[in-house]
Motif scaffolding. Structure first.
Motif, PDB file in Angstrom:
ATOM      1  N   ILE A 240      65.673  12.357  13.760  1.00 57.48           N
ATOM      2  CA  ILE A 240      65.466  12.909  15.095  1.00 57.48           C
ATOM      3  C   ILE A 240      65.112  11.772  16.051  1.00 57.48           C
ATOM      4  N   LEU A 241      65.880  11.657  17.127  1.00 56.70           N
ATOM      5  CA  LEU A 241      65.594  10.675  18.168  1.00 56.70           C
ATOM      6  C   LEU A 241      64.617  11.313  19.152  1.00 56.70           C
ATOM      7  N   GLN A 242      63.492  10.691  19.322  1.00 57.70           N
ATOM      8  CA  GLN A 242      62.468  11.229  20.199  1.00 57.70           C
ATOM      9  C   GLN A 242      61.616  10.092  20.730  1.00 57.70           C
ATOM     10  N   CYS A 243      60.710  10.443  21.600  1.00 53.18           N
ATOM     11  CA  CYS A 243      59.770   9.462  22.127  1.00 53.18           C
ATOM     12  C   CYS A 243      58.497   9.494  21.287  1.00 53.18           C
ATOM     13  N   LYS A 244      58.012   8.305  20.964  1.00 57.67           N
ATOM     14  CA  LYS A 244      56.814   8.220  20.140  1.00 57.67           C
ATOM     15  C   LYS A 244      55.667   7.642  20.960  1.00 57.67           C
ATOM     16  N   ASP A 245      54.510   8.271  20.810  1.00 53.47           N
ATOM     17  CA  ASP A 245      53.307   7.779  21.463  1.00 53.47           C
ATOM     18  C   ASP A 245      52.506   6.959  20.466  1.00 53.47           C
ATOM     19  N   PRO A 246      52.343   5.651  20.717  1.00 51.08           N
ATOM     20  CA  PRO A 246      51.519   4.846  19.807  1.00 51.08           C
ATOM     21  C   PRO A 246      50.104   5.401  19.677  1.00 51.08           C
ATOM     22  N   SER A 247      49.594   5.917  20.802  1.00 50.10           N
ATOM     23  CA  SER A 247      48.271   6.538  20.799  1.00 50.10           C
ATOM     24  C   SER A 247      48.388   7.869  21.518  1.00 50.10           C
ATOM     25  N   SER A 248      48.157   8.963  20.809  1.00 55.80           N
ATOM     26  CA  SER A 248      48.317  10.299  21.396  1.00 55.80           C
ATOM     27  C   SER A 248      47.029  10.812  22.032  1.00 55.80           C
ATOM     28  N   VAL A 249      46.030   9.946  22.163  1.00 60.97           N
ATOM     29  CA  VAL A 249      44.728  10.386  22.684  1.00 60.97           C
ATOM     30  C   VAL A 249      44.844  10.812  24.142  1.00 60.97           C
TER      31      VAL A 249
ATOM     32  N   PRO B 267      47.611  11.659  26.075  1.00 62.90           N
ATOM     33  CA  PRO B 267      48.332  12.917  26.301  1.00 62.90           C
ATOM     34  C   PRO B 267      47.532  14.146  25.897  1.00 62.90           C
ATOM     35  N   ILE B 268      46.790  14.047  24.802  1.00 66.26           N
ATOM     36  CA  ILE B 268      45.962  15.188  24.393  1.00 66.26           C
ATOM     37  C   ILE B 268      44.845  15.434  25.395  1.00 66.26           C
ATOM     38  N   LEU B 269      44.225  14.347  25.890  1.00 65.27           N
ATOM     39  CA  LEU B 269      43.183  14.497  26.919  1.00 65.27           C
ATOM     40  C   LEU B 269      43.746  15.128  28.173  1.00 65.27           C
TER      41      LEU B 269
ATOM     42  N   PRO C  24      54.037  12.132  31.171  1.00 58.05           N
ATOM     43  CA  PRO C  24      53.095  11.860  32.269  1.00 58.05           C
ATOM     44  C   PRO C  24      53.460  12.578  33.566  1.00 58.05           C
ATOM     45  N   MET C  25      54.733  12.588  33.922  1.00 61.80           N
ATOM     46  CA  MET C  25      55.157  13.225  35.174  1.00 61.80           C
ATOM     47  C   MET C  25      54.887  14.719  35.140  1.00 61.80           C
ATOM     48  N   TYR C  26      55.155  15.348  34.014  1.00 64.31           N
ATOM     49  CA  TYR C  26      54.924  16.787  33.918  1.00 64.31           C
ATOM     50  C   TYR C  26      53.430  17.102  33.960  1.00 64.31           C
ATOM     51  N   VAL C  27      52.644  16.400  33.164  1.00 69.32           N
ATOM     52  CA  VAL C  27      51.214  16.724  33.068  1.00 69.32           C
ATOM     53  C   VAL C  27      50.522  16.517  34.415  1.00 69.32           C
ATOM     54  N   ILE C  28      50.819  15.404  35.100  1.00 69.28           N
ATOM     55  CA  ILE C  28      50.170  15.134  36.395  1.00 69.28           C
ATOM     56  C   ILE C  28      50.627  16.143  37.438  1.00 69.28           C
TER      57      ILE C  28
ATOM     58  N   LEU D 155      41.973  11.471  38.724  1.00 69.62           N
ATOM     59  CA  LEU D 155      41.447  11.274  37.380  1.00 69.62           C
ATOM     60  C   LEU D 155      42.570  11.359  36.329  1.00 69.62           C
ATOM     61  N   GLN D 156      43.411  12.370  36.505  1.00 74.59           N
ATOM     62  CA  GLN D 156      44.534  12.531  35.566  1.00 74.59           C
ATOM     63  C   GLN D 156      45.503  11.356  35.655  1.00 74.59           C
ATOM     64  N   ALA D 157      45.817  10.948  36.889  1.00 77.61           N
ATOM     65  CA  ALA D 157      46.765   9.853  37.086  1.00 77.61           C
ATOM     66  C   ALA D 157      46.208   8.537  36.561  1.00 77.61           C
ATOM     67  N   LEU D 158      44.913   8.306  36.729  1.00 77.34           N
ATOM     68  CA  LEU D 158      44.289   7.073  36.251  1.00 77.34           C
ATOM     69  C   LEU D 158      44.357   6.981  34.729  1.00 77.34           C
ATOM     70  N   MET D 159      44.099   8.118  34.064  1.00 78.23           N
ATOM     71  CA  MET D 159      44.177   8.122  32.599  1.00 78.23           C
ATOM     72  C   MET D 159      45.580   7.739  32.125  1.00 78.23           C
ATOM     73  N   PHE D 160      46.595   8.328  32.736  1.00 72.15           N
ATOM     74  CA  PHE D 160      47.966   8.048  32.304  1.00 72.15           C
ATOM     75  C   PHE D 160      48.417   6.653  32.707  1.00 72.15           C
ATOM     76  N   LEU D 161      47.889   6.122  33.802  1.00 69.40           N
ATOM     77  CA  LEU D 161      48.252   4.761  34.189  1.00 69.40           C
ATOM     78  C   LEU D 161      47.743   3.758  33.158  1.00 69.40           C
ATOM     79  N   VAL D 162      46.480   3.957  32.733  1.00 68.11           N
ATOM     80  CA  VAL D 162      45.930   3.090  31.691  1.00 68.11           C
ATOM     81  C   VAL D 162      46.718   3.256  30.394  1.00 68.11           C
ATOM     82  N   TYR D 163      47.085   4.497  30.119  1.00 74.18           N
ATOM     83  CA  TYR D 163      47.848   4.797  28.896  1.00 74.18           C
ATOM     84  C   TYR D 163      49.215   4.116  28.906  1.00 74.18           C
TER      85      TYR D 163
END
Length: 766
Positions: free
Chosen positions: A641-650, A652-654, A560-564, A613-621
């Motif tokens: 592999i230890l990584q972060c998992k997104d329960p819903s990748s919608v 981040p893709i948006l 989220p920090m990178y995308v925003i 708009l971008q920040a609102l999407m990620f806040l809800v996410y």
């Protein structure tokens, strides 16, 4: 038996002043055996209840039969009947040849004991012999009596648990020439099993081997039981030496058996009894060698089987004598003349423990002796027969020792024959059973992720989730847990690049602050430059979240920090490009639009709306389904592999899609302004930076579609850094270069000349 009783009666230390008597019955049939048993029970003497007959009573404590102990009979079939009758009266019965395991059941045969081991132990010796030579495919034949049938049953129970299978099982009829006998021999000959167990008495074994010799069967390995393995009658069969290899089980000899044999043989000759009996006790061979030819009978060697049986009788008689010795308090030197009831004697016999010719005689809780077995192998030197002791099964604890080098194999190559239904599978191959026998199978390799446990060769077992195994594996291996470790060489290189970029951004921001009044900074966007540099710095800082073990907060902040932040940078570039195009190309054509953009702070509104708009999407996410640390087992069989998992990748893709569309819009606007004054023309810089942005992301998604492993995170970080370096290098480095090294271009005059030159070109084109 007569010799043993006479020896005891002549002894001054055992039962002094007490004379043992005996009656001997010929148990040649079931009827004779029953008659002998009832005779001993019914011929009572002085008793509490009866005279001369067997009363029906619920308590036989005071019952006095004619005898207080019974030796024999010599077969399991007869002993089972006798033990059932004698057990009612608790009369001690000690058999010297009955080996049925059923006789060890004290609930049904409470007064039965024996001086020969149970067939259960003999079966264990045979099974251990089979395992020692890895013979798992064998044939079995038994005599048509209790000894043979129960022996086969016990053999089947024990051998099956050890993974041994039976190619066939047969019963040897009692009559020679019987069609069933011929069928058994033909079955042996046709079978692929090289090893045959003959669990039979010597009479049945003799009939069987006569038929084997008649049909000229050779090359087999015959495993014999103690009843016939050293039988002189079977050794005397013409042609018996050609049947193959014979390995037998025999009762382990006591160290002094040879002395007992010589003494008892001499005492049997009544004409020599006076001289030979005493002499043989000292040195039988020396004395008898001086006797005339008829007396040489004392030196004739009987069958080893007969010697063992005779010694078992000898042991049984002495067990009764030692028990009477204790019961009559003969330890004082004078025995009491008390009445002896059978149950009293039984109690003492169970406690007996004495040494006889080097063997310790005592009985376990089942009434069995603690005697082991020897394994013998037949050998021939011309027409002369002998045998070698090739191993033994000792007791307490049961342990088999065997010398394989002493066996003479009568095979074509003189090597140990192989007797298996199917050859063993290779390492990591499971056995798939064919037919009803588990020893008959074909082999199937274990697939990756499974292994073959040696405790179950018929099933490939799956590895646990945190383990892996290659194909044909016999063990699972722990997966390596991987992540982008701070100390990893790749991580250090990426950290160096990330820190360098952050320092460059901070340095550029410092230079821009210092030169904020110069035309270059103003033409680059003025305050927008600081917003862009700040967003690039935030995006750059977010990259640190991708190093080390993923945690709750690093997973929440990373993407989220990178995308925003990157969205803010792209929005600034798009707003700045649109503003320049609006000033130079649309101010005169659409003055209303220019005034609206200027009066309503178009740049701020555009950047704010896009970022919000971008920040609102990620806040809800983040509130609805936040990412979390996750162990990914699906990337590779060998690693976790230890990584972060997104329960819903919608979302981040948006977010990435939104940034992509914003980049395309920025690219289109900058292209429209490609002919603006050189000092204000950002088309080349923005176009080049956006090309790097698009190429880096296309390269990343192409790479991860092919490679999924330990350095997947490193590839992602490389893509992010490439994009940030591309924007910083394309947009800000040229301006820093002018500010620091081309100060003559950073003047109002130069920018005025650039505008005038653009105006002249535009007027000429009209």
């Amino acid at each position: 038996m007569r010799f043993s009783i006479k020896e005891i009666n002549n002894s001054s230390s055992l039962l002094p002043n007490v004379t043992l008597g005996y009656e001997i019955y010929d148990t040649c049939s079931q009827v004779a055996n029953l008659y002998a048993t009832l005779s001993l029970l019914s011929q009572g003497v002085e008793s509490c209840h009866s005279h001369g007959h067997i009363p029906i009573a619920d308590n036989y404590t005071c019952y006095l039969p004619r005898a207080v102990a019974v030796i024999g009979p010599d077969t399991s079939e007869y002993a089972l009947m006798t033990a059932s009758l004698l057990g009612i009266f608790l009369m001690p019965e000690i058999s010297y040849e009955a080996t049925s395991p059923m006789l060890s059941q004290k609930r049904t045969h409470p007064s039965f004991l024996r001086t020969i081991p149970s067939d259960r132990l003999q079966v264990e010796a045979l099974v251990r012999l089979l395992k020692a030579f890895q013979w798992t495919w064998v044939g079995t034949l038994g005599s048509d009596n209790t000894y043979g049938r129960q022996g086969l049953q016990t053999l089947h129970e024990v051998a099956t648990k050890e993974g041994i299978c039976f190619a066939y099982q047969g019963i040897i009829p009692m009559e020679a020439g019987n069609p069933e006998l011929v069928a058994n021999v033909l079955a042996v000959q046709a079978s692929s099993a090289k090893v045959v167990i003959v669990f039979a008495n010597k009479q049945s074994a003799m009939i069987f081997f006569q038929e084997v010799v008649r049909q000229n069967m050779t090359g087999k390995v015959w495993l014999g039981t103690e009843d016939w393995s050293l039988s002189q009658e079977i050794l005397g069969i013409h042609g018996i030496r050609g049947i193959g290899t014979v390995i037998g089980v025999t009762i382990m000899e006591a160290p002094g058996t040879w002395k007992f044999e010589a003494v008892s043989k001499c005492s049997a000759n009544q004409s020599l009894e006076a001289s030979c009996y005493q002499g043989c006790r000292e040195t039988c061979s020396q004395l008898c060698s001086q006797l005339p030819v008829p007396a040489l009978q004392c030196l004739l060697t009987p069958s080893p089987y007969d010697t063992h049986a005779a010694f078992n009788v000898h042991s049984a008689v002495y067990a009764v004598a030692h028990s009477l010795h204790r019961l009559l308090d003969c330890q004082t030197g004078v025995c009491r003349k008390d009445t002896v009831y059978p149950w009293q004697l039984l109690r003492e016999i169970k406690r007996v423990n004495f040494s006889l010719h080097g063997r310790q005689i005592y009985f376990d809780s089942k009434g069995d002796p603690q005697i082991g077995y020897n394994l013998v192998s037949w050998k021939w030197a011309g027409q002369k027969w002998s045998y070698d002791v090739i191993g033994s099964l000792s007791r307490n604890p049961d342990h088999l020792t065997i010398r394989k080098d002493k066996v003479q194999w009568h095979t074509r190559d003189s090597q140990v024959p192989v007797s298996v239904c199917s050859q063993d599978c290779a390492a990591g191959e499971q056995k798939v059973q064919q037919g009803i026998h588990p020893c008959c199978f074909h082999c199937v390799a274990c697939s990756p992720g499974t292994f073959l446990n040696k405790s179950d060769l018929y099933t490939c077992q799956p590895c646990t989730k945190d383990q892996w195994a290659p194909a044909r594996s016999e063990a699972c291996f722990s997966r390596n847990t991987v992540f982008l470790n701070w100390s990893d060489h790749v991580s250090q290189a990426l950290l160096t690049a990330t820190t360098l970029l952050l320092l460059l951004i901070v340095g550029t921001m410092a230079v821009f602050v210092q030169k904020a009044h110069t035309p270059v900074v103003k033409s680059a966007g003025g305050w927008l430059c600081f917003v862009m540099l700040s967003s690039l710095a935030c995006a750059n800082v977010s990259i640190y979240c991708f190093f080390g073990v993923p945690g709750r907060y690093t997973c929440l902040l990373g993407i989220p920090m990178y995308v925003i932040s990157f969205n803010v940078c792209l929005a600034c570039m798009a707003a700045r490009s649109f503003q320049i195009v609006l000033i130079f190309k649309m101010a005169t054509k659409a003055p209303g639009l220019y005034e609206a953009w200027k009066n309503h702070h178009g740049c701020s509104l555009f950047i704010g709306a896009s970022t919000s708009l971008q920040a609102l999407m990620f806040l809800v996410y983040l509130c609805a389904s936040p990412p979390f640390p996750y162990q990914n087992y699906d990337v590779s069989d060998k690693v976790i592999i230890l990584q972060c998992k997104d329960p819903s990748s919608v979302v981040p893709i948006l977010g990435l899609t939104f940034n992509g569309l914003l980049g395309i819009f920025c690219f289109a606007v900058s292209y429209v302004g490609k002919d603006l004054p050189n000092s204000y023309n950002e088309a080349k810089c923005i176009t080049f930076s956006l090309v790097i942005y698009f190429v880096s992301y296309i390269s990343y998604f192409t790479t991860v579609s092919v490679y999924r492993g330990k350095y997947q995170s490193a590839i992602h970080i490389t893509s992010l850094l490439t994009t940030l370096f591309g924007i910083f290098g394309s947009y800000f480095v040229p301006k820093i270069y002018i500010i620091l090294f081309r100060t003559e271009l950073n003047t109002n005059e130069h920018f005025q000349m650039s505008i005038q030159s653009y105006t002249k070109r535009k007027n000429k084109s009209k």
